[in-house]
Design an enzyme around this catalytic site. Sequence first.
Site: not given
Ligand code: BGC
Length: 383
Positions: A116, A141, A212, A284, A348
């Site tokens: 973010r 992202h 991801h 998360d 990640e």
């Molecule tokens: C984020 C999550 C998000 C997800 C989406 C992750 O990298 O931290 O908050 O919902 O990606 O798939």
Amino acid sequence: MGLLLAVSAGILASCNTNQAKNNATMTDSIAISKMLPAESGFEQTIDGKQVKLYYLKGKNGMQAAITNYGGRVVSLLVKSQAGNMIDVIAGFDNLKGYQESSSNYYGALIGRYGNRIANGKFKLDGKEYSMFINNAPNTLHGGKVGFDSKVWDAVQPNEHTLELTYHSADMEEGFPGNLDVKVTYVVTRYNSLEITYEAKTDKPTVVNLTNHAYFNLNGPGSGTILKHIMQINADDYTPVNKDLIPTGKIESVKGTPFDFRAPLPIGDRIDADNEQIKFGHGYDHNYVLNNHNAQIPVATVIGDKTGLILKVFTTQPGVQFYTGNFMEGKFKMKGGFPDAHRTAFCLETQHFPDSPNQPTFPSTVLEPGKPFKSITLYQFEKK
Ligand code: BGC
């Protein structure tokens, strides 16, 4: 004469055993290739560019399927303790599945900025830049159309390697500078998927590249990952506010549900009565890695049903541990299984979230003439 007969009988016998072995290997490889999604599910032209599925093989039997649509890791076949191949990636066997579930970023390369950016804004050299708010009130992202949904140029120099390149034009998604990105996937002889990220720019910019991939070491349709055993080599993490933006503090994991310094089942504290857990709807969060020299694992995970072990190595300073809290069972994945809540986890490797607005975090600024390079390895072992 007798000796000759005996020798030729021996040769025959050994021919038969060799043939039996060859037949077995052939049957194995047919069975294995049936486990990999077919090319036909991915063949499509988007914006004049050909989308394809590429197959990679390691010398030790590990196999991968990767598409140049978002550079997504579609499948990774790894041999389990019991000798059978397990597909450890939660993903789809067709392009449509990835397009429909785009906000989950299944298996994708993420950029320009992974994770973010608060309020979709940052300042660089005194100038403010704005990005699309795709995860209100923030940018997540890379913005509206991130690297996860671009068709990358692909070259397969040998059966182990896939080279993907993408040119991101100046001001694409609001980011300054022409950015040339190269990601190289290699399935190594040591049963690992090695990912090398390279980027260069012609103007100062910010960049945070990651992958991801969603893993389930028990294989497709095996249920949640809550009993997987997780170890993360991090004394600290970056706590967040309710919108998952780091507060700027670096805090110890000691005495919190975030302490995975000793191996523990993922599910033990995932719903603990803890503000940070509530903000993340589970895990998360970004961990501040104790070392990131790609020599010592930053995380080690064990699949409780298969005994498969995943070791993650990286040169990046952080890792986002995400437990599929936003998987909702809306999409049918490989094998017809829904992408149900917490049936996969992500590790990640990355720079810390919102670094462009956080002066105390390691910098994500990229300058012309100083190319970026990082390496992450997902290595598999048997118990
Ligand atoms: C984020 C999550 C998000 C997800 C989406 C992750 O990298 O931290 O908050 O919902 O990606 O798939």
